[in-house]
Write a protein that holds these residues in place. Structure first.
Motif, mmCIF file in Angstrom:
data_model
loop_
_atom_site.group_PDB
_atom_site.id
_atom_site.type_symbol
_atom_site.label_atom_id
_atom_site.label_comp_id
_atom_site.label_asym_id
_atom_site.label_seq_id
_atom_site.Cartn_x
_atom_site.Cartn_y
_atom_site.Cartn_z
ATOM 1 N N PRO A 120 39.649 38.809 55.148
ATOM 2 C CA PRO A 120 38.850 38.585 53.927
ATOM 3 C C PRO A 120 39.099 39.649 52.854
ATOM 4 O O PRO A 120 38.802 39.424 51.686
ATOM 5 C CB PRO A 120 37.413 38.681 54.427
ATOM 6 N N ILE A 121 39.586 40.822 53.230
ATOM 7 C CA ILE A 121 39.887 41.853 52.233
ATOM 8 C C ILE A 121 41.373 41.840 51.900
ATOM 9 O O ILE A 121 41.753 41.913 50.734
ATOM 10 C CB ILE A 121 39.516 43.271 52.763
ATOM 11 N N GLN A 122 42.203 41.771 52.944
ATOM 12 C CA GLN A 122 43.651 41.748 52.734
ATOM 13 C C GLN A 122 44.046 40.278 52.559
ATOM 14 O O GLN A 122 44.686 39.687 53.437
ATOM 15 C CB GLN A 122 44.371 42.392 53.924
ATOM 16 N N VAL A 123 43.648 39.690 51.444
ATOM 17 C CA VAL A 123 43.805 38.237 51.289
ATOM 18 C C VAL A 123 45.273 37.827 51.201
ATOM 19 O O VAL A 123 45.650 36.746 51.635
ATOM 20 C CB VAL A 123 43.032 37.685 50.064
ATOM 21 N N PHE A 131 39.217 47.433 39.559
ATOM 22 C CA PHE A 131 39.702 48.299 40.640
ATOM 23 C C PHE A 131 38.547 48.506 41.598
ATOM 24 O O PHE A 131 37.473 48.940 41.196
ATOM 25 C CB PHE A 131 40.150 49.642 40.049
ATOM 26 N N TYR A 133 35.566 51.216 51.821
ATOM 27 C CA TYR A 133 35.740 51.151 53.257
ATOM 28 C C TYR A 133 34.622 50.253 53.761
ATOM 29 O O TYR A 133 33.479 50.404 53.339
ATOM 30 C CB TYR A 133 35.618 52.566 53.830
ATOM 31 N N ALA A 166 37.765 40.836 46.579
ATOM 32 C CA ALA A 166 39.082 40.576 47.162
ATOM 33 C C ALA A 166 39.431 39.094 47.047
ATOM 34 O O ALA A 166 40.554 38.734 46.683
ATOM 35 C CB ALA A 166 39.104 41.021 48.621
ATOM 36 N N VAL A 192 42.810 45.388 41.352
ATOM 37 C CA VAL A 192 43.391 46.153 42.449
ATOM 38 C C VAL A 192 42.293 46.330 43.500
ATOM 39 O O VAL A 192 41.232 46.880 43.207
ATOM 40 C CB VAL A 192 43.880 47.539 41.981
ATOM 41 N N GLU A 218 41.619 47.852 47.203
ATOM 42 C CA GLU A 218 42.214 48.645 48.261
ATOM 43 C C GLU A 218 41.175 49.077 49.284
ATOM 44 O O GLU A 218 40.159 49.683 48.947
ATOM 45 C CB GLU A 218 42.943 49.869 47.686
ATOM 46 N N GLN A 219 41.455 48.722 50.531
ATOM 47 C CA GLN A 219 40.629 49.232 51.622
ATOM 48 C C GLN A 219 41.138 50.626 51.945
ATOM 49 O O GLN A 219 42.262 50.791 52.402
ATOM 50 C CB GLN A 219 40.751 48.304 52.821
ATOM 51 N N ALA A 220 40.306 51.607 51.698
ATOM 52 C CA ALA A 220 40.732 53.003 51.880
ATOM 53 C C ALA A 220 40.635 53.402 53.341
ATOM 54 O O ALA A 220 40.007 52.709 54.143
ATOM 55 C CB ALA A 220 39.862 53.915 51.030
ATOM 56 N N ARG A 228 50.895 53.735 52.640
ATOM 57 C CA ARG A 228 50.859 52.931 51.402
ATOM 58 C C ARG A 228 52.172 52.975 50.637
ATOM 59 O O ARG A 228 52.488 52.073 49.885
ATOM 60 C CB ARG A 228 49.761 53.466 50.472
ATOM 61 N N ALA A 275 47.631 41.961 41.125
ATOM 62 C CA ALA A 275 47.018 42.751 40.066
ATOM 63 C C ALA A 275 47.999 42.851 38.897
ATOM 64 O O ALA A 275 49.217 42.870 39.098
ATOM 65 C CB ALA A 275 46.681 44.151 40.588
#
Ligand SMILES: Cc1ncc(C[n+]2csc(CCOP(=O)(O)OP(=O)(O)O)c2C)c(N)n1
Ligand SMILES: Cc1ncc(C[n+]2csc(CCOP(=O)(O)OP(=O)(O)O)c2C)c(N)n1
Ligand code: SF4
Ligand code: SF4
Ligand SMILES: [Mg+2]
Ligand SMILES: [Mg+2]
Lengths: 578, 284, 578, 284
Positions: free
Chosen positions: B139-142, C225, C229, C242, C251, C253-255, D107, D262
């Motif tokens: 769900p986050i890293q779509v 942006f 976490y 997301a 943007v 990003e999962q930190a 990354r 993005a």
């Protein structure tokens, strides 16, 4: 020029040493202090320095008096610039009463009109003795003369200081001191008549810094584990314990970060150690999750938080009382904590050992709030007593069926240690039942919150009430906390009013609201003195007790309160609205 | 039944999850090694894996997410007679707790570090973990994970960890052998355990691990760090077993006793007030 | 039994769905909500669940009404246990007016005496239709009948819900719904007469959750942006952004941890992005050092802090308002911040976009304080308007000689962006001069502290005053903040007293002290309602304004306020001392 | 004089410190590469090394101790047209910032990471850093350091960093060559620079480094990760030069644009309120 020194106000003498980092200010300070203390004078030194290893411009202020002094003064009687730039660094504080003693060649150009210079060519004399490095000792010699002290009886202090160095070095230093002394002795220069008495008591007292007082207190509190990450101005406690670690059997670990440090300390308490962390604001920020963990686990914990001006990196080597509310409210969720803030070296020692004892007894985190000023200031203080140290360890052996979070009327369940008995010691950062297992039961939740908060009430058994310093009435009440005490007390003394009292809090949380209101009810005018910009303790007092202030004196420029400047401010506060 | 079993009304794991296997194997191994519940401490962080102490009859310290290793190190240092196991998920140990992972290895405390590696964040419902493979969608890293997966074996070797192993809980017997070696190792021992998550990782299933792993065989020299590294960076098939072992280094506890002169266990230490008095008087 | 439903109190209907995680509660909820909304009823759903992925016992409460409802009620009119254990889970809340609709075989034994069971064999009917998984749809069918709704006109909602699945699955679900409906239709079971009007307006409204409202607000605020976490209950905002990231060019990003997350967000603002982080208490603890950094750099920053009960891991899936003081005082040193706490979905949207605008305008961190209750509750709400969104970006191009911290009367220096112009943009976490270079000058220090704090004052231009909900007088004033609003308002409505008003703060800091005192001066009795154990907002109000409360209603068991229970408590508070 | 020079009244470093060399070499390299002060950002943490932006005419972000990499990554991601350098000391990057070090490498953002490695904490007056060698005595490590020194090169290789190099500031010319390669590399580039600290590290002096280092020669294959690792774990003499280079991986910025969709730079993006309105209405 020659008689300006003799005109000094007799109450005390104030010397300022000024120079670059790494240029030997410490040497001069240390030698002077040893000599003056053995002469029985009361002493204070405070430091102000830049965040760098070499260069820059730092200063150490030394006060000599017949009665205890523990705050800096803005008056400079004798300025000793050890480097170019030293006079300029403090030029705004010079008056026609100041005597500058230094090298005309290097600092002559910086001297303001009307300020006297006693030209002593430190480095030239040193070079003649064999090496420029002896110039600090030359300065010490000259100062001894100026202060009206004798040379011979004090030479052994210099010898002791350099003991361990090659004989030749010791010899040259003694020679340098002699030459410094002689450079003025023959010139008809007026010497200072210290018109206050020295006292044999002082000779028997301790002479140490706030960092040393707190560290000794931690040792007295049974500290045997310290995990920390270096951060000015808190590192002194870490290195003190490291220096004496092997003597006292302490586990000393420099952690990878402050998060590891606090989680290690909590783990150590769990296993039966007495652990502490030492840090400053930014490191404390990283520890707040762990602080909350200690709250939930009901783990004892001692945090030494030495404040410096923020936000963020701020002024790393300066002073401020700006983290009080953060110390009080840091950490998510609600749980009890106790906060101490010593105002004297003696309190630094006492509160540090009490921190371990009350943390252990009530199973709560205890925060000792100091600051750069407190850490770095030295003065004489009566020998610390070990008689009233609570030596009891508050954990128990366990038997089968032991429950770590057994309900108790005072909130305090007996604390077991793994491996010590047949019971199992289960601690959990989730809300848990009496055994320490996860629960989501809303009734159990409420009981556990109440149990934890109850400990705050219970801890009032060991409450340290604010101290009232009163010479006559408390008509005017000056309120302060922590390290501000010394300057405030001296300021009130300077004013010489017997209608003005000082109320100082060394336990800043929890408070006894009724007691605070009682003190306030007697005062006509109340003034808050704090080393921050927003009056944090004032806000806490008001939120907890409802009391208000008529005036506030706040300082947040990175420097500590100076007693004479503060006296003037208090005075004008007292005039207002009259 | 063994001495670590407890009566449980309720386990918070999904039926069929690899966590059950790890729980069973660990209990069995400890039992076989004759370790007593009262003489060991199970330290964990937060996550599905990290709930394991609640299903274990033993002392435990269930701390913060990502922070199992610092208290585990401190507990062992404070009382070396305790068997200390630090156990959590891949997100906990390698993500939130990454800095402690690195520096704990440098310390070499005598603890066993078991990581339930399901290549996903289970408890928080399926986000990528540091070990998630490229392209893994969540769900986050779509658009799929594009960070290089964290290779705990290679990193541990780079840090010269004294015991480095990987297991797959689909094979309980060999996992038990590995756990046994890890628990008997004198210093820090890492066991990364592949533990399929039924619910949130539909890619790296029991089947997938079976197909993508193989055991290091006898030709592998566990004392050769460079060879171990070569094995560790293989990606076609992921090797299982003990990669590396180094028995020559002192543990953290030994060092604090020898170099730091601490006297352990700390709970039975008493402050020497005589010495302290002398120290105070030195400031006269 | 057959007529108990028809006896229900007519104001609203309250349904509770109960079952294990992963057993389809959401399906039933979702279908019911679509159907009821298209029928024009006002709706509310709230969730209560355990911290686990499968199993356990969770519940969703649905309220149907003729007028807006946005809080749970403790009354259950219809209980739908989808699993064994469901009835026991809530048995203490059942009354003789509750109808349980479920499978006698599975839950029959749990039903307390005096409570009616309508036996509908969901899974048997589902199995007959082809698969046990259809039993949720069977339940929906049965509920439609019970609620007095028609089947046919609503079938298309079910079809839409399953669209995307194979045709056969859609067909079977429609069939299952029909069978569920029919299972009661022929039996003479009394249907509920919903004696409140449905309204065509509702059909045109939105139906969404707090997480969705805040996320949409962030989009409206120009968020491009997000670095965060995962942490319950804040993750919804991260996953919403997301999901829509590629649509809006964000943007995401999962930190690796919360420390990275906040430092990334500050870096992103520096480079010209509009960045936010979303977290809960433990993550926020780790962010406090970064928060202080934002304060020092004068960086805008938006932090969404969704509270859950602490300390430490606490109750990860439950609700509390326990991090207010931490949000206010978190971070070392002193610097301004603004804190919003939405009470309605509309405020959730509005405050989220305003957070970006005021953060940017005043160059301060803005915290949006929500909680699990707010995040997970859904209700109908008027369509969010985009007209009053401040679309201005508050950064400027620079020219040579640009100084990031140029002194300004209102404290706000024009904010440049690197690469946009000929100037250099230099930001520093140390105390700095106007150019952004390190300084240790005490005068500059004071000026910079004053400059930063000045922005707090300046931000009062955009101050959002507390809202007063008054039907008659404010004789009694019930004070609350954030998500407590809905339950408090409804509780006061239930009491039906026109002498009792509600004062709700959605901007909890900074406050307008004079305004607060004015409101309080009109009230005879003031009662504080907060979702924590120590009355944090009450303490803040007292500390900032001096006001006191006559009564406090605090809840900290992990559950949200229920309006009817709260009404009773307010009532007894109002009785006290009369 | 070059375009990065600025008028300075005062530098906070000790005379003769290795930091001056790094400052000079970096300015020179950037100048030679034609990079404009206005188009680059120097990001640093806290420490002696981390003061470098104050002696540099450029945009800078001098953040928190240990936290240079997250803002550097975000700045580059927000505006890829900027040259971004993250620079700090060994304590900052590998100690306090260790977790970011690991995950930033995963990354692969297009930033250059320069670490002033003096094997000590300079600013806080001489405590051990993660790279301090065994036996190093300090006011805290009174019995000498006993933790295994952190090997940044080996760890970066374990994480498959796309550019890994080590320099010694005693040799400014070759350091410049290495900096140039790092700055021209497309993804994340690590340059660990040995930088003797006169004041607090009396062991690892210029002389010591001269005696304990050697340059990798042409036989070293910078594309061979296993070989690079073998070199990285050498301890008799520490190799200098480029250990490893991998040009095949996408950068973080490329991935967020391609996979994450993005549109960069973010500062010139405008919210599409039309789309937003449609999205809102979907909740009807
Ligand atoms: C400081 C903090 N951040 C985030 C969380 C939320 N959280 C709990 S467990 C978890 C990740 C779990 O993943 P993993 O460690 O892989 O364990 P698993 O559930 O997969 O076994 C997260 C993000 C938390 N509890 N604390
Ligand atoms: C959170 C936090 N912890 C600790 C510090 C104190 N501190 C500043 S610099 C530093 C270490 C510096 O060492 P290094 O990064 O190696 O830089 P050097 O001074 O050697 O160049 C420390 C511990 C800080 N500023 N912030
Ligand atoms: S979510 Fe995954 S890891 Fe967690 S219990 Fe379920 S299957 Fe196991
Ligand atoms: S302390 Fe060491 S690293 Fe810092 S400036 Fe001085 S010599 Fe250089
Ligand atoms: Mg996992
Ligand atoms: Mg260093």
């Amino acid at each position: 020029m020659s008689n300006s020194i003799a005109d000094k106000k007799p109450g005390d003498v104030s010397i300022l040493l000024c120079g670059q980092a790494g240029q030997g200010i410490q040497t001069v300070e240390h030698l002077l202090m040893r000599i003056l203390k053995s002469s029985g004078y009361c002493l204070f030194t405070g430091k102000e320095y830049m965040s760098r290893v070499r260069g820059g411009m730092n200063s150490t202020s030394i006060r000599i008096s017949g009665s205890p002094v523990s705050a800096p003064s803005n008056r400079i009687d004798i300025l000793v610039p050890l480097d170019k730039g030293g006079v300029s660094h403090v030029s705004c504080m010079l008056t026609s009463n100041t005597v500058v003693i230094g090298e005309k060649d290097s600092c002559g150009g910086e001297i303001p009109n009307g300020v006297a210079l006693l030209d002593v060519p430190f480095s030239k004399i040193a070079a003649e003795t064999g090496n420029k490095v002896y110039s600090n000792t030359v300065a010490v010699g000259a100062l001894l003369f100026l202060l009206g002290l004798e040379l011979e009886p004090n030479l052994h202090h210099i010898g002791e200081f350099f003991s361990g160095k090659p004989d030749d070095v010791v010899k040259k230093n003694l020679e340098a001191a002699g030459k410094g002394y002689a450079s003025l002795a023959g010139t008809g220069t007026a010497r200072l008549q210290m018109e206050f008495k020295s006292s044999p008591d002082v000779k028997e007292q301790l002479l140490l810094s706030g960092a040393e007082a707190v560290s000794l207190g931690a040792l007295a509190g049974g500290c045997n584990f310290i995990s920390s990450y270096p951060m000015s101005p808190s590192t002194g406690v870490l290195s003190f314990l490291a220096q004496h670690g092997s003597e006292f059997g302490i586990v000393v670990e420099q952690a990878e970060d402050e998060i590891a440090a606090i989680n290690m300390a909590i783990g150590a308490w769990y296993a039966g150690a007495r652990a502490m962390v030492t840090t400053s604001g930014g490191g404390f920020a990283l520890m707040t999750e762990g602080l909350s963990l200690a709250g939930m686990l009901e783990s004892p914990l001692v945090i030494h938080l030495a404040q410096r001006p923020g936000p963020a990196t701020g002024l790393p080597t300066r002073t401020e009382q700006g983290d009080l509310e953060f110390a009080l409210y840091g950490g998510h969720g609600e749980f009890p904590r106790i906060i101490f803030a010593p105002g004297t070296l003696e309190e630094g020692f006492t509160l540090a050992h009490r921190a371990f004892s009350v943390a252990d007894k009530y199973q709560v985190p205890v925060i000792i709030l100091t600051d750069q000023f407190f850490m770095d200031s030295c003065c004489n203080t009566p020998v610390f007593k070990l008689d009233d140290v609570d030596r009891e360890k508050h954990f128990t052996g366990t038997s089968a069926g032991y429950r770590r979070y057994e309900m108790a009327a005072n909130g305090i369940s007996p604390r077991g240690i793994p491996g010590l008995g047949d019971g199992l010691v289960c601690v959990d950062s989730d809300e848990h039942d009496q055994e320490g297992h996860i629960t989501e039961n809303s009734v159990m939740r409420t009981m556990m919150v109440d149990k934890r908060l109850k400990k705050l009430e219970s801890s009032m058994d060991d409450f340290i009430p604010p101290r009232l310093f009163e010479t006559g009435s408390s008509n005017n009440l000056i309120v302060c906390w922590g390290s501000a005490l010394s300057a405030v007390r001296e300021a009130v003394e300077i004013l010489g009013r017997d209608d003005t009292a000082v109320l100082h809090f060394s336990q800043v949380f929890p408070l006894d609201a009724a007691l605070v209101r009682e003190h306030f009810s007697k005062a006509e005018k109340t003034i808050l003195v704090e080393g921050n910009a927003t009056g944090q303790f004032g806000r806490i007092l008001k939120g907890c007790t409802g009391v208000d202030f008529h005036g506030r004196i706040l300082r947040y420029n990175g420097l500590s309160f100076a007693s004479d400047e503060l006296a003037a401010k208090i005075n004008s506060c007292l005039q207002e609205g009259k | 039944m063994n001495r670590f079993d407890m009566e449980l009304s309720d386990i918070a794991w999904c039926p069929g999850c690899g966590n059950y296997g790890i729980l069973n194997v660990l209990k069995k191994t400890l039992d076989e090694l004759g370790i007593q519940p009262e003489k060991m401490v199970l330290v964990s962080g937060i996550g599905q894996a990290a709930k394991i102490p609640h299903y274990f009859r033993t002392n435990f310290f269930n701390g913060l997410h990502g922070r199992a290793l610092p208290p585990a190190t401190a507990i062992k240092a404070s009382n070396p007679s305790l068997t200390v196991i630090a156990e959590s998920g891949d997100g906990d140990m390698y993500g939130e707790g990454g800095n402690h992972f690195i520096h704990t290895i440098r310390r070499n405390p005598g603890i066993t570090n078991i990581v339930h590696n399901n290549m996903v964040y289970g408890l928080t419902k399926g986000q990528a973990s540091p070990t998630s493979q490229a392209g893994f969608k969540t769900p986050i890293q779509v658009g799929g994970v594009f960070l290089e997966p964290f290779n705990p074996i290679a990193v541990a070797l780079a840090l010269d960890a004294t015991f480095v192993a990987r297991a797959f809980i689909g094979d309980q017997d060999r996992t038990r052998e590995i756990f046994k070696k890890a628990l008997m190792h004198k210093g820090y021992a890492l066991v990364d355990v592949f533990q399929p998550c039924f619910t949130f990782n539909k890619i790296n299933t029991f089947q997938w691990f079976r197909e993508h792993t193989y055991y290091l065989d006898d030709t592998h020299d566990v004392h050769n760090r460079n060879q171990a590294f070569q094995k560790a960076v293989e990606t076609d098939k992921l090797p299982l077993g003990v990669f590396y072992e180094n028995t020559g280094r002192k543990t953290f506890e030994e060092n604090i006793q020898e170099t730091g002169k601490a006297v352990l266990p700390l709970h039975s230490q008493e402050t020497d007030y005589g010495k302290l008095k002398d120290l105070i008087l030195k400031f006269k």
